[in-house]
Design a protein around this motif. Structure first.
Motif, short mmCIF file in Angstrom:
data_model
loop_
_atom_site.label_atom_id
_atom_site.label_comp_id
_atom_site.label_asym_id
_atom_site.label_seq_id
_atom_site.Cartn_x
_atom_site.Cartn_y
_atom_site.Cartn_z
N PRO A 96 -3.57 -17.09 -1.23
CA PRO A 96 -4.93 -17.20 -0.69
C PRO A 96 -5.29 -16.05 0.26
O PRO A 96 -6.45 -15.86 0.58
CB PRO A 96 -4.88 -18.53 0.10
CG PRO A 96 -3.71 -19.27 -0.44
CD PRO A 96 -2.72 -18.24 -0.88
N ASN A 97 -4.27 -15.29 0.68
CA ASN A 97 -4.53 -14.20 1.63
C ASN A 97 -4.38 -12.81 1.02
O ASN A 97 -4.33 -11.82 1.73
CB ASN A 97 -3.57 -14.34 2.83
CG ASN A 97 -3.83 -15.62 3.60
OD1 ASN A 97 -4.92 -15.80 4.13
ND2 ASN A 97 -2.86 -16.52 3.62
N LEU A 98 -4.30 -12.76 -0.29
CA LEU A 98 -4.14 -11.46 -0.95
C LEU A 98 -5.50 -10.79 -1.18
O LEU A 98 -6.04 -10.81 -2.28
CB LEU A 98 -3.41 -11.63 -2.29
CG LEU A 98 -1.89 -11.85 -2.21
CD1 LEU A 98 -1.31 -12.00 -3.60
CD2 LEU A 98 -1.22 -10.69 -1.47
N ASP A 99 -6.01 -10.18 -0.11
CA ASP A 99 -7.29 -9.50 -0.23
C ASP A 99 -7.14 -8.23 -1.07
O ASP A 99 -6.04 -7.68 -1.19
CB ASP A 99 -7.81 -9.12 1.17
CG ASP A 99 -7.99 -10.36 2.04
OD1 ASP A 99 -8.14 -11.45 1.47
OD2 ASP A 99 -7.96 -10.21 3.28
N ASP A 100 -8.28 -7.79 -1.57
CA ASP A 100 -8.36 -6.58 -2.38
C ASP A 100 -7.60 -5.41 -1.75
O ASP A 100 -7.79 -5.09 -0.59
CB ASP A 100 -9.85 -6.21 -2.49
CG ASP A 100 -10.10 -5.23 -3.61
OD1 ASP A 100 -10.22 -5.68 -4.76
OD2 ASP A 100 -10.15 -4.02 -3.33
N GLY A 101 -6.70 -4.81 -2.56
CA GLY A 101 -6.02 -3.59 -2.13
C GLY A 101 -4.76 -3.80 -1.31
O GLY A 101 -4.12 -2.83 -0.91
N LYS A 102 -4.38 -5.05 -1.06
CA LYS A 102 -3.13 -5.27 -0.33
C LYS A 102 -1.93 -4.97 -1.22
O LYS A 102 -2.07 -4.81 -2.44
CB LYS A 102 -3.05 -6.74 0.15
CG LYS A 102 -3.94 -7.03 1.36
CD LYS A 102 -3.54 -8.36 2.01
CE LYS A 102 -4.42 -8.66 3.22
NZ LYS A 102 -3.99 -9.87 3.93
N VAL A 123 -4.36 -6.27 -6.43
CA VAL A 123 -3.37 -5.89 -5.41
C VAL A 123 -2.28 -5.04 -6.08
O VAL A 123 -2.12 -5.09 -7.30
CB VAL A 123 -2.68 -7.11 -4.74
CG1 VAL A 123 -3.71 -7.97 -4.00
CG2 VAL A 123 -1.93 -7.96 -5.77
N ASP A 124 -1.56 -4.28 -5.27
CA ASP A 124 -0.39 -3.57 -5.78
C ASP A 124 0.80 -4.51 -5.74
O ASP A 124 0.96 -5.27 -4.78
CB ASP A 124 -0.06 -2.35 -4.90
CG ASP A 124 -1.09 -1.23 -5.08
OD1 ASP A 124 -1.89 -1.30 -6.03
OD2 ASP A 124 -1.06 -0.28 -4.27
N TYR A 157 -2.77 -1.08 -8.46
CA TYR A 157 -4.22 -1.23 -8.35
C TYR A 157 -4.84 -0.07 -7.57
O TYR A 157 -5.88 0.44 -7.93
CB TYR A 157 -4.53 -2.57 -7.66
CG TYR A 157 -5.99 -2.79 -7.35
CD1 TYR A 157 -6.92 -3.01 -8.37
CD2 TYR A 157 -6.45 -2.80 -6.03
CE1 TYR A 157 -8.26 -3.21 -8.08
CE2 TYR A 157 -7.78 -3.00 -5.73
CZ TYR A 157 -8.69 -3.21 -6.76
OH TYR A 157 -10.01 -3.42 -6.47
N THR A 158 -4.16 0.34 -6.51
CA THR A 158 -4.76 1.36 -5.63
C THR A 158 -4.46 2.78 -6.09
O THR A 158 -5.04 3.72 -5.59
CB THR A 158 -4.21 1.22 -4.19
OG1 THR A 158 -2.79 1.51 -4.23
CG2 THR A 158 -4.43 -0.17 -3.64
N THR A 164 3.79 3.84 -1.88
CA THR A 164 4.07 2.79 -0.89
C THR A 164 5.51 2.31 -1.02
O THR A 164 6.20 2.13 -0.01
CB THR A 164 3.11 1.60 -1.09
OG1 THR A 164 1.77 2.08 -1.11
CG2 THR A 164 3.27 0.57 0.02
N ALA A 165 5.97 2.12 -2.25
CA ALA A 165 7.35 1.68 -2.45
C ALA A 165 8.33 2.70 -1.86
O ALA A 165 9.30 2.34 -1.18
CB ALA A 165 7.63 1.46 -3.93
N LEU A 166 8.05 3.97 -2.10
CA LEU A 166 8.93 5.01 -1.56
C LEU A 166 8.88 5.03 -0.02
O LEU A 166 9.90 5.25 0.64
CB LEU A 166 8.53 6.39 -2.10
CG LEU A 166 9.04 6.71 -3.51
CD1 LEU A 166 8.39 7.97 -4.06
CD2 LEU A 166 10.57 6.86 -3.51
N SER A 167 7.69 4.78 0.53
CA SER A 167 7.57 4.73 1.99
C SER A 167 8.42 3.61 2.57
O SER A 167 9.09 3.79 3.59
CB SER A 167 6.12 4.51 2.41
OG SER A 167 5.31 5.53 1.90
#
Ligand code: NAD
Ligand code: MG
Length: 329
Positions: A96-102, A123-124, A157-158, A164-167
């Motif tokens: 319910p908290n997975l907003d666009d782009g999270k 989401v990603d 998605y983004t 992000t995974a590498l970060s």
């Protein structure tokens, strides 16, 4: 050879200014939350109020929130609770908290690959799976290094999912040791196959068989324990450090010759055939289905098998010897 990502291939900038919500504070959760915070990121922890982990996370200096609140606050959400618990917690508190782009991050691909969790399209969905228990993830980080890790992108998605995974891998210290890219499917299946055929299943049965055969042949159980179990660690340490050939070079010529000629007679083609069946059961989803069913019906069989193992003679003898040798307190 597959590309290995190192520190210089990753940047923390993708995560700067984003809030990272670590859900769960067990083996991976506590290690990953602390490493990422020590890497300078904003990390909050999401837990069940009143659970055991709550006080621990507080004591370690984290802002702790109920899971749904943390998921709401987090731009990047790491789901680090037991795999069998994830689908329910995800449904109730995370989705319910997975907003666009999270970003939704896993440390193992089981639930996504076997479709127990199906995140929305906007989401990603990524995985950063350290190849080591949480304790090592933390220990090696504090030593200025890290454990190797696998990363994977299930959904981009983004356009920045892999970055992000590498970060995250970098913030965990994993790019210091080396990170490989894989898929949710390959990570999940190879992990299950590995733990069943070799690590947890295969090794344990090999040790049990070796112990039983020695005892059956009339040797004292204590001696059988040393031979079949205790020394297995010493051999594995050698293999871990310097490969099969390094281990062979370190043992006596008698052990080398006996091992090389007799080993393949013990672990023969039939064992491989059995392993191939395991591969099929994992790939077809048969094992996952069985385990999910077992979990849902209260894990009775798992409990029975645990009790049975606990009552084995090798365990009784082992406890005595480990205490005597100061290995177990
Ligand atoms: P764990 O069993 O250590 O997690 C326990 C934590 O989960 C608890 O401290 C609590 O915070 C939370 N939790 C437990 N039950 C819960 C419930 N019913 N509702 C809400 N929260 C609950 O888990 P882990 O071993 O760290 O595994 C987390 C993920 O990491 C899994 O996907 C696992 O496959 C993966 N992983 C684990 C390891 C490892 O070495 N343990 C290694 C690589 C990947
Ligand atoms: Mg595993």
């Amino acid at each position: 050879m597959t590309k290995v990502y190192l520190d210089s291939d990753a940047t923390l900038s993708t995560l700067e200014g984003r809030t990272i919500a670590v859900i769960g504070y067990g083996s991976q959760g506590s290690a990953q939350a602390q490493n990422m915070r020590d890497s300078g990121l904003r990390v909050i922890v999401g837990l069940r109020p009143g659970g055991n982990s709550w006080q621990r996370a507080k004591k370690d200096g984290f802002e702790v929130y109920p899971i749904s609140k943390a998921a709401e606050m987090g731009d990047v959400i790491l789901l680090l609770i037991p795999d069998m618990v994830q689908p329910m917690v995800y449904k109730e508190a995370v989705e319910p908290n997975l907003d666009d782009g999270k970003t939704l991050d896993f440390a193992h691909g089981f639930n996504v690959h076997f479709k127990q969790i199906t995140p929305p399209e906007n989401v990603d969905v990524i995985m950063v799976a350290p190849k080591g228990p949480g304790l090592r993830v933390r220990e090696t980080y504090l030593e200025g290094f890290g454990v190797p890790a696998l990363i994977a992108v299930h959904q981009d998605y983004t356009g920045k999912a892999k970055e992000t995974a590498l970060s995250i891998a970098k913030a965990l210290g994993c790019t210091r040791a080396g990170v490989l890219e894989t898929t949710f499917k390959d990570e999940t299946e190879s992990d299950l196959i590995g733990e069943q055929t070799v690590l947890v299943g295969g090794l344990m049965e090999l040790i049990k068989c070796g112990f039983d055969v020695l005892v059956e042949a009339g040797y004292p159980p204590e001696l059988a324990y040393f031979e079949a179990c205790n020394e297995a660690k010493l051999i594995m340490d050698l293999i871990y450090k310097s490969g099969l050939i390094g281990m062979l070079r370190a043992v006596s010529d008698t052990a080398k010759y006996g091992g090389l000629t007799v080993g393949p007679r013990v672990i023969d083609e039939r064992v491989k055939e059995n392993m191939r069946k395991v591969v099929k059961e994992v790939q077809s989803g048969k094992f996952a289905e069985e385990w999910i069913k077992e979990h849902k019906s209260g894990e009775k069989r798992l409990r029975e098998l645990m009790e049975m193992t606990d009552s084995l003679e090798i365990e009784r003898v082992g406890r005595t010897i480990r205490r005597m040798a100061g290995i177990e307190k």
